[in-house]
Design a protein around this motif. Structure first.
Motif, PDB file in Angstrom:
ATOM      1  N   GLN A  14       0.834  -1.209   0.000  1.00  0.00           N
ATOM      2  CA  GLN A  14       0.000   0.000   0.000  1.00  0.00           C
ATOM      3  C   GLN A  14       0.870   1.263   0.000  1.00  0.00           C
ATOM      4  N   ILE A  15       1.920   1.259   0.801  1.00  0.00           N
ATOM      5  CA  ILE A  15       2.816   2.413   0.868  1.00  0.00           C
ATOM      6  C   ILE A  15       3.473   2.646  -0.484  1.00  0.00           C
ATOM      7  N   LEU A  16       3.925   1.589  -1.124  1.00  0.00           N
ATOM      8  CA  LEU A  16       4.590   1.721  -2.415  1.00  0.00           C
ATOM      9  C   LEU A  16       3.619   2.187  -3.490  1.00  0.00           C
ATOM     10  N   ALA A  17       2.368   1.792  -3.401  1.00  0.00           N
ATOM     11  CA  ALA A  17       1.348   2.301  -4.329  1.00  0.00           C
ATOM     12  C   ALA A  17       1.132   3.794  -4.110  1.00  0.00           C
ATOM     13  N   LYS A  18       1.131   4.235  -2.858  1.00  0.00           N
ATOM     14  CA  LYS A  18       1.044   5.672  -2.565  1.00  0.00           C
ATOM     15  C   LYS A  18       2.239   6.410  -3.147  1.00  0.00           C
ATOM     16  N   ALA A  19       3.420   5.824  -2.977  1.00  0.00           N
ATOM     17  CA  ALA A  19       4.627   6.445  -3.520  1.00  0.00           C
ATOM     18  C   ALA A  19       4.511   6.584  -5.032  1.00  0.00           C
ATOM     19  N   ASP A  20       4.012   5.552  -5.704  1.00  0.00           N
ATOM     20  CA  ASP A  20       3.815   5.629  -7.159  1.00  0.00           C
ATOM     21  C   ASP A  20       2.900   6.786  -7.530  1.00  0.00           C
ATOM     22  N   ALA A  21       1.827   6.958  -6.778  1.00  0.00           N
ATOM     23  CA  ALA A  21       0.876   8.045  -7.069  1.00  0.00           C
ATOM     24  C   ALA A  21       1.552   9.406  -6.897  1.00  0.00           C
ATOM     25  N   PHE A  22       2.348   9.572  -5.835  1.00  0.00           N
ATOM     26  CA  PHE A  22       3.057  10.837  -5.639  1.00  0.00           C
ATOM     27  C   PHE A  22       4.141  11.032  -6.702  1.00  0.00           C
ATOM     28  N   LEU A  23       4.843   9.968  -7.063  1.00  0.00           N
ATOM     29  CA  LEU A  23       5.845  10.072  -8.123  1.00  0.00           C
ATOM     30  C   LEU A  23       5.208  10.562  -9.416  1.00  0.00           C
ATOM     31  N   GLU A  24       4.064  10.001  -9.757  1.00  0.00           N
ATOM     32  CA  GLU A  24       3.363  10.426 -10.967  1.00  0.00           C
ATOM     33  C   GLU A  24       2.938  11.892 -10.858  1.00  0.00           C
ATOM     34  N   LYS A  25       2.424  12.259  -9.703  1.00  0.00           N
ATOM     35  CA  LYS A  25       1.941  13.630  -9.506  1.00  0.00           C
ATOM     36  C   LYS A  25       3.050  14.671  -9.675  1.00  0.00           C
ATOM     37  N   ILE A  26       4.265  14.319  -9.260  1.00  0.00           N
ATOM     38  CA  ILE A  26       5.375  15.277  -9.364  1.00  0.00           C
ATOM     39  C   ILE A  26       6.200  15.086 -10.635  1.00  0.00           C
ATOM     40  N   GLY A  27       5.808  14.135 -11.471  1.00  0.00           N
ATOM     41  CA  GLY A  27       6.498  13.929 -12.738  1.00  0.00           C
ATOM     42  C   GLY A  27       7.821  13.200 -12.605  1.00  0.00           C
ATOM     43  N   SER A  28       7.931  12.331 -11.614  1.00  0.00           N
ATOM     44  CA  SER A  28       9.162  11.565 -11.420  1.00  0.00           C
ATOM     45  C   SER A  28       8.855  10.084 -11.578  1.00  0.00           C
ATOM     46  N   ASN A  29       9.817   9.241 -11.221  1.00  0.00           N
ATOM     47  CA  ASN A  29       9.602   7.796 -11.346  1.00  0.00           C
ATOM     48  C   ASN A  29      10.541   7.049 -10.410  1.00  0.00           C
ATOM     49  N   ARG A  30      10.362   5.745 -10.326  1.00  0.00           N
ATOM     50  CA  ARG A  30      11.126   4.908  -9.395  1.00  0.00           C
ATOM     51  C   ARG A  30      12.635   4.982  -9.631  1.00  0.00           C
ATOM     52  N   ALA A  31      13.058   5.121 -10.883  1.00  0.00           N
ATOM     53  CA  ALA A  31      14.485   5.169 -11.191  1.00  0.00           C
ATOM     54  C   ALA A  31      15.156   6.417 -10.621  1.00  0.00           C
ATOM     55  N   LEU A  32      14.358   7.426 -10.274  1.00  0.00           N
ATOM     56  CA  LEU A  32      14.895   8.681  -9.750  1.00  0.00           C
ATOM     57  C   LEU A  32      14.811   8.790  -8.227  1.00  0.00           C
ATOM     58  N   ILE A  33      14.424   7.700  -7.570  1.00  0.00           N
ATOM     59  CA  ILE A  33      14.428   7.701  -6.104  1.00  0.00           C
ATOM     60  C   ILE A  33      15.880   7.692  -5.643  1.00  0.00           C
ATOM     61  N   LEU A  34      16.252   8.695  -4.877  1.00  0.00           N
ATOM     62  CA  LEU A  34      17.620   8.820  -4.390  1.00  0.00           C
ATOM     63  C   LEU A  34      17.856   7.987  -3.141  1.00  0.00           C
ATOM     64  N   SER A  35      16.910   8.067  -2.206  1.00  0.00           N
ATOM     65  CA  SER A  35      17.069   7.335  -0.955  1.00  0.00           C
ATOM     66  C   SER A  35      15.710   7.024  -0.341  1.00  0.00           C
ATOM     67  N   ALA A  36      15.731   6.025   0.510  1.00  0.00           N
ATOM     68  CA  ALA A  36      14.535   5.637   1.266  1.00  0.00           C
ATOM     69  C   ALA A  36      14.962   5.281   2.679  1.00  0.00           C
ATOM     70  N   THR A  37      14.168   5.710   3.626  1.00  0.00           N
ATOM     71  CA  THR A  37      14.340   5.291   5.009  1.00  0.00           C
ATOM     72  C   THR A  37      13.096   4.506   5.377  1.00  0.00           C
ATOM     73  N   ILE A  38      13.307   3.295   5.877  1.00  0.00           N
ATOM     74  CA  ILE A  38      12.202   2.402   6.213  1.00  0.00           C
ATOM     75  C   ILE A  38      12.251   2.115   7.701  1.00  0.00           C
ATOM     76  N   TRP A  39      11.124   2.348   8.347  1.00  0.00           N
ATOM     77  CA  TRP A  39      10.983   2.016   9.761  1.00  0.00           C
ATOM     78  C   TRP A  39      10.038   0.832   9.881  1.00  0.00           C
ATOM     79  N   LEU A  40      10.445  -0.173  10.635  1.00  0.00           N
ATOM     80  CA  LEU A  40       9.622  -1.346  10.904  1.00  0.00           C
ATOM     81  C   LEU A  40       9.287  -1.404  12.387  1.00  0.00           C
TER      82      LEU A  40
END
Length: 116
Positions: free
Chosen positions: A42-68
């Protein structure tokens, strides 16, 4: 100075864009009854929606911080993550166990993204 704020609330903006870099707030799942894989998807689907909204894509993700919530969920989260990321351009990443804002949040992910 040109700053764009996406999906603003009284407390935060979900994404802030400044000088060709987008900073995402920590994203969590909407359906928190899901297991770690379901919440991560679900989080990754949200990220896809925001990436599309800002005109970017997965290949341009610089960094991710994941909390479990529980580091024992590392492999489950990684199964969803590995299926989602751009295989040729994976981002820098850190994953840690943390006390999250609500007890039913299993995963939270924050991204920094370049714009084309």
């Amino acid at each position: 100075m040109n700053i764009t704020r996406v999906a603003k609330t009284e407390r935060l903006s979900r994404v802030v864009v400044h000088e060709k870099v987008a900073y995402f707030s920590g994203l969590t799942a909407d359906d928190k009854s899901q297991d770690t894989i379901g919440q991560t998807e679900q989080i990754l689907a949200k990220a896809d929606a925001f990436l599309e909204k800002i005109g970017s894509n997965r290949a341009l993700i610089l960094s991710a911080t994941i909390w479990l919530r529980d580091i024992e969920d590392f492999d489950a989260m990684n199964s969803a993550w590995t299926a989602w990321i751009d295989k040729d351009e994976p981002p820098a990443r850190a994953t840690v166990q943390a006390v999250l804002g609500l007890p039913d949040i299993r995963v939270e992910i924050q991204f920094t993204v370049a714009l084309p």
